[in-house]
Design a protein around this motif. Structure first.
Motif, PDB file in Angstrom:
ATOM      1  N   ARG A  78      68.429  32.720  52.546  1.00  0.00           N
ATOM      2  CA  ARG A  78      68.058  32.070  51.408  1.00  0.00           C
ATOM      3  C   ARG A  78      69.261  31.104  50.664  1.00  0.00           C
ATOM      4  NH1 ARG A  78      68.000  34.695  45.173  1.00  0.00           N
ATOM      5  NH2 ARG A  78      69.937  34.001  45.520  1.00  0.00           N
TER       6      ARG A  78
ATOM      7  N   THR B 230      69.650  28.226  52.888  1.00  0.00           N
ATOM      8  CA  THR B 230      68.706  27.169  52.603  1.00  0.00           C
ATOM      9  C   THR B 230      68.931  26.450  51.352  1.00  0.00           C
ATOM     10  OG1 THR B 230      67.140  28.673  53.713  1.00  0.00           O
ATOM     11  CG2 THR B 230      66.236  26.861  52.187  1.00  0.00           C
TER      12      THR B 230
ATOM     13  N   LYS C   2      56.474  22.609  51.850  1.00  0.00           N
ATOM     14  CA  LYS C   2      56.608  24.234  51.759  1.00  0.00           C
ATOM     15  C   LYS C   2      57.437  25.156  51.274  1.00  0.00           C
ATOM     16  CE  LYS C   2      56.142  27.531  55.539  1.00  0.00           C
ATOM     17  NZ  LYS C   2      56.453  27.971  57.079  1.00  0.00           N
ATOM     18  N   THR C   3      58.532  24.457  50.987  1.00  0.00           N
ATOM     19  CA  THR C   3      59.782  25.110  50.358  1.00  0.00           C
ATOM     20  C   THR C   3      59.592  25.328  48.882  1.00  0.00           C
ATOM     21  OG1 THR C   3      61.342  24.093  51.696  1.00  0.00           O
ATOM     22  CG2 THR C   3      62.210  24.955  49.856  1.00  0.00           C
TER      23      THR C   3
ATOM     24  N   LEU D  41      58.577  26.520  45.367  1.00  0.00           N
ATOM     25  CA  LEU D  41      58.033  27.892  44.769  1.00  0.00           C
ATOM     26  C   LEU D  41      58.227  28.859  45.680  1.00  0.00           C
ATOM     27  CD1 LEU D  41      55.237  26.161  42.775  1.00  0.00           C
ATOM     28  CD2 LEU D  41      57.509  26.992  41.899  1.00  0.00           C
ATOM     29  N   ARG D  42      58.889  28.721  46.987  1.00  0.00           N
ATOM     30  CA  ARG D  42      58.979  29.596  47.962  1.00  0.00           C
ATOM     31  C   ARG D  42      60.179  30.433  48.042  1.00  0.00           C
ATOM     32  NH1 ARG D  42      54.745  29.192  53.050  1.00  0.00           N
ATOM     33  NH2 ARG D  42      52.891  28.661  51.699  1.00  0.00           N
ATOM     34  N   VAL D  43      61.215  29.823  48.026  1.00  0.00           N
ATOM     35  CA  VAL D  43      62.505  30.324  48.341  1.00  0.00           C
ATOM     36  C   VAL D  43      63.341  30.734  47.009  1.00  0.00           C
ATOM     37  CG1 VAL D  43      64.878  29.877  49.247  1.00  0.00           C
ATOM     38  CG2 VAL D  43      62.705  28.884  50.249  1.00  0.00           C
ATOM     39  N   SER D  44      63.659  29.638  45.825  1.00  0.00           N
ATOM     40  CA  SER D  44      64.038  30.040  44.866  1.00  0.00           C
ATOM     41  C   SER D  44      64.162  28.615  43.872  1.00  0.00           C
ATOM     42  CB  SER D  44      65.604  30.155  45.000  1.00  0.00           C
ATOM     43  OG  SER D  44      66.224  29.217  45.408  1.00  0.00           O
TER      44      SER D  44
ATOM     45  N   THR E 257      63.826  24.803  45.097  1.00  0.00           N
ATOM     46  CA  THR E 257      62.582  24.093  44.344  1.00  0.00           C
ATOM     47  C   THR E 257      63.170  22.947  43.868  1.00  0.00           C
ATOM     48  OG1 THR E 257      61.297  26.107  44.289  1.00  0.00           O
ATOM     49  CG2 THR E 257      60.540  24.099  42.892  1.00  0.00           C
TER      50      THR E 257
ATOM     51  N   GLN F  69      51.093  21.926  44.705  1.00  0.00           N
ATOM     52  CA  GLN F  69      52.407  22.451  44.431  1.00  0.00           C
ATOM     53  C   GLN F  69      52.945  21.955  43.218  1.00  0.00           C
ATOM     54  OE1 GLN F  69      52.525  25.412  46.180  1.00  0.00           O
ATOM     55  NE2 GLN F  69      54.286  24.849  47.377  1.00  0.00           N
TER      56      GLN F  69
ATOM     57  N   SER G  43      55.369  26.515  35.872  1.00  0.00           N
ATOM     58  CA  SER G  43      56.142  27.774  36.136  1.00  0.00           C
ATOM     59  C   SER G  43      57.226  27.834  35.185  1.00  0.00           C
ATOM     60  CB  SER G  43      56.345  27.699  37.480  1.00  0.00           C
ATOM     61  OG  SER G  43      57.589  26.639  37.647  1.00  0.00           O
TER      62      SER G  43
ATOM     63  N   CYS H  30      60.429  27.508  36.386  1.00  0.00           N
ATOM     64  CA  CYS H  30      61.389  26.606  36.796  1.00  0.00           C
ATOM     65  C   CYS H  30      62.289  25.892  36.109  1.00  0.00           C
ATOM     66  CB  CYS H  30      60.683  25.947  38.038  1.00  0.00           C
ATOM     67  SG  CYS H  30      61.828  25.553  39.599  1.00  0.00           S
TER      68      CYS H  30
END
Length: 423
Positions: free
Chosen positions: A302, A305, A337-338, A340-343, A347, A376, A383, A385
């Protein structure tokens, strides 16, 4: 008390003399002070560190602060743990003894010696290797070693040939001194003593292409450390101004034999290099975009990434960077794909990179829409975020209006009921 001793609360009695008088827990590293009382090392060191100069039990003044390991008591405690293994008690490990100032001074003296009785490449390398082992054992040892001017000594050893203009230092001594040096945090002055010297910078860069993968990894760690520690932009440019340094770091990331540590250090070094705006374009010439996408698709954890995506966004600020990333078939799908999936941080970086790519090329907009970016982004703006990520998402949505597929959420009844107003 270690967590694996929790069953002791169910009825097992710890012998009184096995408990530390300070913490009242089972001692794992019993040491005796000048008054003859025994304590667990961690507890008595904390007691002394807070300014206390007396024995906690007897209240008598401590004539000195020497802590003598009580091996007999430790063995008795270990035997008791083994005898109670059936009750969930695990044997305490034999503690490694901390470094002492006399040994550290002696080892540093041996490491820096050039001439004299019994001085050899083997003895110098062995001394540095021993210091490295001590530094690896604990943070306390690293502080002690650093307190004896170890960093300054190691810098002199590492760059001795460059400073003298002749090659006399063995590769073994160079390797060991480099490996030990990168275990410490260097001061701004120490970093700038390297970054301000083109000869030292050149030598550091050449180590990135060494035949030893360990030397290459440690050289990348030193590059990152010196870049981060040097505050002057002009000095940062001296380091990053050579295409070779980007090539060396990128090759490290690209190598099939790179370990997890090598990848972690490699991405840290590449990110630090790309923060230097004046020389960022050299990363693109070195092939960093393709390498970054390949590694992001497979190998990073993570934290790495996040750092990798931040580097992608930095490089996408250049037209040639957008072009290079746009040529890789996995770039856009990976970034989509990244989200909202990692952090939250990942994002934000992914959205920033996509914004740059989609602004630069219509083909990227079509690829992003086909990969489901619109959905997305709609989720992103609703969200928790960061606000920066949401702003980037809103800008992307405006940019993608003409590329929305007919069956996307935007064209469905659900979009009209969402919190995001259509543009």
């Amino acid at each position: 008390m270690p967590g694996n001793l929790e069953p002791l609360d169910l009825g097992i009695q710890i012998p009184y003399h096995f408990r530390c008088p300070i913490s009242l827990e089972l001692m794992s590293d019993p040491v005796t002070v000048s008054t003859g009382q025994t304590y667990d090392r961690t507890s008595i060191e904390s007691w002394i560190a807070t300014g206390n100069t007396s024995c906690p039990v007897t209240r008598l003044p401590l004539s000195d602060f020497t802590l003598i390991p009580n091996h007999t008591l430790r063995r008795l405690i270990q035997e008791w743990c083994v005898a109670n293994r059936s009750n969930g008690v695990e044997r305490i490990p034999t503690p490694k003894q901390p470094a002492d100032p006399i040994s550290v001074r002696s080892l540093l003296s041996q490491a820096s010696a050039i001439t004299g009785t019994h001085v050899s490449v083997r003895s110098r390398a062995a001394a540095i290797r021993r210091l490295r082992g001590l530094a690896r054992d604990s943070e306390k040892n690293r502080v002690l070693i650093a307190g004896h001017n170890a960093r300054e000594i190691l810098v002199r050893i590492l760059f001795a040939d460059v400073d003298a203009g002749i090659e006399t230092t063995s590769s073994e001594v160079v390797s060991e001194s480099l490996a030990l040096l990168v275990m410490f945090h260097m001061t701004e002055g120490e970093c700038e003593s390297i970054s301000s010297d083109p000869g030292r910078v050149g030598f550091m860069t050449r180590l990135l292409f060494d035949s030893s993968i360990e030397n290459r990894v440690n050289a990348a760690a030193l590059v990152e450390m010196v870049l981060t520690g040097s505050k002057s932009t002009d000095l940062k440019v001296i380091i990053s101004g050579s295409g070779s340094v980007f090539e060396g770091v990128t090759d490290l990331l690209r190598s099939s034999v790179s370990s997890r540590r090598a990848l972690k250090i490699g991405i840290k070094a590449l990110f630090a290099l790309c923060l230097v705006k004046q020389t960022r374009h050299l990363a693109i010439s070195a092939g960093a975009p393709g390498t970054l996408v390949d590694r992001l698709a497979a190998d990073f954890d993570r934290c790495d990434t996040e750092r990798g995506l931040a580097t992608v966004e930095l490089l996408c600020r250049l037209p040639e960077g957008c072009a290079a990333f746009g040529e890789h078939a996995l770039t856009v799908p990976l970034l989509v794909k990244t989200i909202l999936r990692v952090s939250d941080r990942a994002t934000e970086y992914a959205a920033g990179a996509l914004l740059a790519l989609c602004t630069a090329e219509e083909r990227c907009r079509d690829e992003a829409a086909a990969a489901g970016l619109v959905t997305q982004l709609l989720l992103l703006v609703q969200s928790d975020c960061t606000e920066r990520a949401k702003r980037k998402a809103q800008m992307l949505l405006k940019l993608l209006r003409d590329s929305w597929p007919d069956d996307t959420l935007v064209n469905s009844d659900e979009f009209g009921r969402s919190e995001v107003a259509p543009f």
